[in-house]
Design a protein around this motif. Structure first.
Motif, PDB file in Angstrom:
ATOM      1  N   UNK A  96       0.879  -1.165   0.000  1.00 26.50           N
ATOM      2  CA  UNK A  96       0.000   0.000   0.000  1.00 26.50           C
ATOM      3  C   UNK A  96       0.912   1.209   0.000  1.00 26.50           C
ATOM      4  N   UNK A  97       0.686   2.158  -0.904  1.00 24.54           N
ATOM      5  CA  UNK A  97       1.557   3.326  -0.956  1.00 24.54           C
ATOM      6  C   UNK A  97       0.771   4.543  -1.416  1.00 24.54           C
ATOM      7  N   UNK A  98       1.263   5.694  -1.016  1.00 22.44           N
ATOM      8  CA  UNK A  98       0.745   6.945  -1.556  1.00 22.44           C
ATOM      9  C   UNK A  98       1.763   8.042  -1.355  1.00 22.44           C
ATOM     10  N   UNK A  99       1.665   9.032  -2.216  1.00 18.08           N
ATOM     11  CA  UNK A  99       2.396  10.271  -2.032  1.00 18.08           C
ATOM     12  C   UNK A  99       1.384  11.386  -2.223  1.00 18.08           C
TER      13      UNK A  99
ATOM     14  N   UNK B 194       4.721  17.193  14.556  1.00 19.95           N
ATOM     15  CA  UNK B 194       5.604  17.103  13.394  1.00 19.95           C
ATOM     16  C   UNK B 194       5.907  18.449  12.761  1.00 19.95           C
ATOM     17  N   UNK B 195       5.014  19.405  12.841  1.00 19.37           N
ATOM     18  CA  UNK B 195       5.290  20.725  12.276  1.00 19.37           C
ATOM     19  C   UNK B 195       4.775  20.883  10.867  1.00 19.37           C
ATOM     20  N   UNK B 196       5.512  21.630  10.067  1.00 22.75           N
ATOM     21  CA  UNK B 196       5.106  22.035   8.733  1.00 22.75           C
ATOM     22  C   UNK B 196       5.561  20.998   7.700  1.00 22.75           C
ATOM     23  N   UNK B 197       4.611  20.329   7.052  1.00 22.41           N
ATOM     24  CA  UNK B 197       4.933  19.308   6.046  1.00 22.41           C
ATOM     25  C   UNK B 197       4.678  19.881   4.655  1.00 22.41           C
ATOM     26  N   UNK B 198       5.663  19.741   3.767  1.00 22.09           N
ATOM     27  CA  UNK B 198       5.450  20.154   2.382  1.00 22.09           C
ATOM     28  C   UNK B 198       5.402  18.953   1.438  1.00 22.09           C
ATOM     29  N   UNK B 199       5.880  17.787   1.884  1.00 22.58           N
ATOM     30  CA  UNK B 199       5.855  16.583   1.055  1.00 22.58           C
ATOM     31  C   UNK B 199       5.704  15.370   1.970  1.00 22.58           C
ATOM     32  N   UNK B 200       4.906  14.414   1.528  1.00 22.84           N
ATOM     33  CA  UNK B 200       4.673  13.198   2.305  1.00 22.84           C
ATOM     34  C   UNK B 200       4.578  12.012   1.354  1.00 22.84           C
ATOM     35  N   UNK B 201       5.361  10.987   1.650  1.00 17.28           N
ATOM     36  CA  UNK B 201       5.293   9.714   0.928  1.00 17.28           C
ATOM     37  C   UNK B 201       5.173   8.609   1.966  1.00 17.28           C
ATOM     38  N   UNK B 202       4.407   7.581   1.632  1.00 15.51           N
ATOM     39  CA  UNK B 202       4.169   6.470   2.551  1.00 15.51           C
ATOM     40  C   UNK B 202       4.173   5.180   1.754  1.00 15.51           C
ATOM     41  N   UNK B 203       4.750   4.146   2.348  1.00 15.89           N
ATOM     42  CA  UNK B 203       4.703   2.820   1.731  1.00 15.89           C
ATOM     43  C   UNK B 203       4.640   1.773   2.839  1.00 15.89           C
ATOM     44  N   UNK B 204       3.754   0.796   2.655  1.00 15.47           N
ATOM     45  CA  UNK B 204       3.562  -0.256   3.655  1.00 15.47           C
ATOM     46  C   UNK B 204       3.596  -1.608   2.957  1.00 15.47           C
TER      47      UNK B 204
END
Length: 176
Positions: A35-38, A58-68
């Motif tokens: 399972x993944x998303x950006x 976490x603060x200020x996020x400008x990019x997020x990628x996830x993979x499981x």
């Protein structure tokens, strides 16, 4: 024979030195059981819907990628850990690292002065392996909180829940 071994060694060295999280993500996003998303620019509003507790941590996020990865055998799991080690050895500093046979947890960062700009949070157990990449401006002390399993799990659950709620799988306006 020596030339062949040397050539293979050099090829391995060159590919491991150029490791990045984006490369890791691209290499595995199509694997079975993944399972993944950006979060692309047009979906940055998803990041603004995170719970206040998580946003504060976490603060200020400008990019997020996830993979499981689910249902991994021991060889594949070790391969992923080795790949992630190559990524984090490429310009990242370890904030936290735990290498147990049952659980490997890595939190690595890139810094610009006193501000953390890139974060990789990697967790691998016998049942599942997850990896996050965050880019933005973060307080280093708050990033350390992800070493706590409860904080990491709360973050993972919150991101997954809010991401699922804010995506529209259909780009056809008649199917809404």
């Amino acid at each position: 024979m020596k030339r062949l071994v040397l050539a293979i060694y050099l090829l391995f060295l060159l590919t491991s030195c150029g490791s990045s999280f984006q490369g890791f993500y691209n290499n595995h996003k199509a694997d079975l059981g993944v399972t993944s998303f950006q979060v692309p620019n047009f979906m940055k509003s998803v990041l603004s819907t995170l719970s206040p507790e998580i946003k504060h941590s976490i603060g200020n996020i400008s990019d997020l990628k996830f993979i499981k990865f689910d249902n991994l055998n021991a060889v594949k799991r070790q391969s992923l850990i080795t790949e992630m080690n190559a990524v984090t050895n490429n310009g990242y500093l370890d904030v936290f690292r735990k290498n147990d046979p049952d659980n490997t947890r890595i939190i690595s960062v890139r810094e610009a002065g006193v501000v953390v700009t890139d974060v990789i949070i990697f967790n691998s157990s016998a049942s599942q392996t997850t990896a996050y990449y965050l880019q933005g401006n973060f307080d280093p002390e708050k990033i350390k909180s992800f070493a706590d399993e409860d904080t990491f799990n709360a973050f993972s659950n919150d991101v997954m829940q809010h991401y699922k709620m804010n995506i529209n799988p259909s780009f056809n306006p008649e199917n809404q």
